[in-house]
Design a protein around this motif. Sequence first.
Motif, mmCIF file in Angstrom:
data_model
loop_
_atom_site.group_PDB
_atom_site.id
_atom_site.type_symbol
_atom_site.label_atom_id
_atom_site.label_comp_id
_atom_site.label_asym_id
_atom_site.label_seq_id
_atom_site.Cartn_x
_atom_site.Cartn_y
_atom_site.Cartn_z
ATOM 1 N N LEU A 114 30.688 52.205 48.327
ATOM 2 C CA LEU A 114 31.698 52.710 47.394
ATOM 3 C C LEU A 114 33.086 52.650 48.018
ATOM 4 O O LEU A 114 34.050 52.215 47.369
ATOM 5 C CB LEU A 114 31.360 54.146 46.996
ATOM 6 N N THR A 115 33.199 53.049 49.271
ATOM 7 C CA THR A 115 34.500 53.010 49.930
ATOM 8 C C THR A 115 35.002 51.576 50.070
ATOM 9 O O THR A 115 36.185 51.293 49.860
ATOM 10 C CB THR A 115 34.416 53.678 51.308
ATOM 11 N N ALA A 116 34.101 50.657 50.427
ATOM 12 C CA ALA A 116 34.498 49.249 50.520
ATOM 13 C C ALA A 116 34.950 48.726 49.168
ATOM 14 O O ALA A 116 35.940 47.981 49.080
ATOM 15 C CB ALA A 116 33.330 48.422 51.050
ATOM 16 N N ALA A 117 34.240 49.121 48.100
ATOM 17 C CA ALA A 117 34.604 48.671 46.759
ATOM 18 C C ALA A 117 35.943 49.256 46.322
ATOM 19 O O ALA A 117 36.780 48.562 45.734
ATOM 20 C CB ALA A 117 33.510 49.068 45.764
ATOM 21 N N GLU A 118 36.162 50.535 46.612
ATOM 22 C CA GLU A 118 37.438 51.165 46.254
ATOM 23 C C GLU A 118 38.586 50.505 46.996
ATOM 24 O O GLU A 118 39.669 50.270 46.433
ATOM 25 C CB GLU A 118 37.387 52.657 46.572
ATOM 26 N N SER A 119 38.373 50.183 48.257
ATOM 27 C CA SER A 119 39.402 49.503 49.038
ATOM 28 C C SER A 119 39.676 48.109 48.478
ATOM 29 O O SER A 119 40.832 47.672 48.395
ATOM 30 C CB SER A 119 38.972 49.412 50.506
ATOM 31 N N ALA A 120 38.612 47.401 48.086
ATOM 32 C CA ALA A 120 38.804 46.085 47.461
ATOM 33 C C ALA A 120 39.607 46.222 46.179
ATOM 34 O O ALA A 120 40.452 45.373 45.860
ATOM 35 C CB ALA A 120 37.451 45.442 47.179
ATOM 36 N N GLY A 121 39.357 47.295 45.436
ATOM 37 C CA GLY A 121 40.115 47.523 44.213
ATOM 38 C C GLY A 121 41.600 47.693 44.469
ATOM 39 O O GLY A 121 42.433 47.253 43.675
ATOM 40 N N THR A 122 41.957 48.305 45.600
ATOM 41 C CA THR A 122 43.379 48.459 45.902
ATOM 42 C C THR A 122 44.039 47.106 46.165
ATOM 43 O O THR A 122 45.217 46.910 45.829
ATOM 44 C CB THR A 122 43.588 49.387 47.116
ATOM 45 N N LEU A 123 43.288 46.172 46.757
ATOM 46 C CA LEU A 123 43.830 44.819 46.958
ATOM 47 C C LEU A 123 44.039 44.125 45.619
ATOM 48 O O LEU A 123 45.075 43.497 45.373
ATOM 49 C CB LEU A 123 42.884 43.998 47.829
ATOM 50 N N VAL A 124 43.042 44.236 44.734
ATOM 51 C CA VAL A 124 43.145 43.624 43.412
ATOM 52 C C VAL A 124 44.344 44.184 42.659
ATOM 53 O O VAL A 124 45.112 43.449 42.020
ATOM 54 C CB VAL A 124 41.855 43.839 42.611
ATOM 55 N N ALA A 125 44.528 45.504 42.718
ATOM 56 C CA ALA A 125 45.621 46.141 41.991
ATOM 57 C C ALA A 125 46.973 45.611 42.464
ATOM 58 O O ALA A 125 47.864 45.306 41.655
ATOM 59 C CB ALA A 125 45.552 47.653 42.170
ATOM 60 N N ALA A 126 47.148 45.496 43.778
ATOM 61 C CA ALA A 126 48.410 44.993 44.309
ATOM 62 C C ALA A 126 48.630 43.535 43.921
ATOM 63 O O ALA A 126 49.755 43.128 43.586
ATOM 64 C CB ALA A 126 48.430 45.146 45.833
ATOM 65 N N GLU A 127 47.561 42.742 43.943
ATOM 66 C CA GLU A 127 47.693 41.331 43.586
ATOM 67 C C GLU A 127 47.978 41.149 42.101
ATOM 68 O O GLU A 127 48.747 40.248 41.713
ATOM 69 C CB GLU A 127 46.422 40.585 43.996
ATOM 70 N N MET A 128 47.387 41.982 41.257
ATOM 71 C CA MET A 128 47.676 41.885 39.824
ATOM 72 C C MET A 128 49.121 42.267 39.537
ATOM 73 O O MET A 128 49.771 41.667 38.672
ATOM 74 C CB MET A 128 46.718 42.773 39.023
ATOM 75 N N HIS A 129 49.613 43.264 40.238
ATOM 76 C CA HIS A 129 51.021 43.625 40.064
ATOM 77 C C HIS A 129 51.926 42.476 40.488
ATOM 78 O O HIS A 129 52.908 42.161 39.820
ATOM 79 C CB HIS A 129 51.345 44.880 40.874
ATOM 80 N N ARG A 130 51.582 41.850 41.590
ATOM 81 C CA ARG A 130 52.385 40.736 42.088
ATOM 82 C C ARG A 130 52.380 39.570 41.108
ATOM 83 O O ARG A 130 53.424 38.963 40.839
ATOM 84 C CB ARG A 130 51.823 40.288 43.441
ATOM 85 N N ALA A 131 51.193 39.249 40.563
ATOM 86 C CA ALA A 131 51.094 38.112 39.640
ATOM 87 C C ALA A 131 51.762 38.425 38.307
ATOM 88 O O ALA A 131 52.520 37.614 37.764
ATOM 89 C CB ALA A 131 49.625 37.758 39.420
#
Length: 564
Positions: free
Chosen positions: A161-178
């Motif tokens: 769960l922690t690994a997945a939540e951390s991956a979600g933070t990467l996705v969120a930042a990348e979606m904002h950037r795109a």
Amino acid sequence: MSERWALDEAEGGGARLVPLGRDGLPAGPVVVEPDLVEAVRSRPGVGRWVWRATAGVYPRLLAGGVRVERCYDVEAAEQLLLGHEGRLGEPRSAAAAWARLHHRPVPPDPPARAADPGAQSSLFEARPSGPGVPFEGLLEVYADQRRRHGAAEHPERMGLLTAAESAGTLVAAEMHRAGLPWRADVHREVLRELLGERYAGGGEPRRLAELADEVSAAFGRRVRPDLPADVVKAFGQAGVRLRSTRRWELAEVGHPAVEPLLAYKTLYRIWTAHGWSWLQDWVRDGRFRPEYVPGGTVSGRWTTNGGGALQIPKVIRRAVMADDGWRLVVADADQLEPRVLAAVSRDPGLMEVAGHAGDLYTRLSDRAFAGSREEAKLALLGAVYGQTSGDGLKNLAALRRRFPRAVAYVDDAARAGEEGRLVRTWLGRTSPPAAGAGESGEAGLPQEPEASPYEGGEGYTPGYASLNARARGRFTRNFVVQGSAADWALLMLAALRRATAGMKAELVFFQHDEVIVHCPAEEAEAVAEAIRAAGDLAGRITFGTTPVRFPFTTATVQRYSDAK
């Protein structure tokens, strides 16, 4: 090179780094480098970066052209661990965690940063996520979190769960950037069609003014349709008693003011939430860049910091258009929560029903409801959301006879909530406690959005601790399913992110069970297949080996509005 490095910002835009061993402890000396971006760029072999908070570091890396494969977000992990320990609501910053380790006064978390739509470029700049903590203190917190993960009820699940939540933070930042492709000219055209001309001085546009006049004419006096108290009073004077001006309640009233009032409410919402001012504030260079907040609700669902990205009206979606030569691949997970209930309950009959990619409710109706799809749907959703009276009770009884383990799973969660106990998602995300949450109280808990599939709100509300037992039971009944669906969604996003890493395709939108990828037209078929594969992979990783399928309805379109 070590597979895992810890990283923190240093003064002047630099970085402190140290390699970590398998035990999570430093495996070498601390290195200080003058440029954070170059420090990461020069270490492409690092498998996972351990840092304080993705939101404070990763936007700078993305702006510098550096994309990382995996990370461990210490502050996201702290929130999950506090919840698991029944302490949700306590400060979750790295500084707070360090203070608790040393029995020092715990600093409160900083208030949520207000979104600044007029200066979206500032969102790419590094910003502190809380009070300071020395690098050595950050390493201490990380080591302690590893210990706490090991003490969890299901350590492997909690780690996942922690690994997945951390991956979600990467996705969120990348979606904002795109950013989500957005045609401002089309948006303005839609607003003109719906609302008419704008009047000088910022007053209501023509169509709203006309509808307001129609409402007033129906009552025979001037009524402000944007003021609920004025509307309720006007209906009362007309002999109609209303408790609110909600759409469903107005629809039951036979009065000539109802039709223009409902039309006014729809257009007023568009004008205030996604009108000309919103367009000017939030769309820059053909992109809408909301700031996503992973785990923004206690169920694990995301929120956004301003911009209303998760509530884009269907008519406004006409403005979401792919670039020339590109397409939007829009994918919705089919009947996600019932499939999740099958996976977490391990009910053999429901797993068999959910083991097919077709319409789940039709298969369910054939098994238990004499072919009535509507009754099957109401029964299953009633079990998840707590609709257990009237026809709901009859349908639930039929469901219980055919799928006893599935119904018992949510019944047990409801009973736990009624008794004030905690419940957990499949991976270990934990419901808030029914009593006070320590000195910080409830104010520090993230809240669910207003939209709600069941009475009382989608999940946590500011008064959760004071809810009566029955209301808490409805909440926990839904939490174990909706939260487990959010667990699955995180792993689906992580799998999709990895599958599209070698493409030009970009993840640009995510909402609960829907994802949008913006890609060149020639990549669309491969992206659609990657989404389907990510759903199945996430199901296996999240819930283990089960017959349950997690299919998507996928459309490749030029406009977002064409996908529905």
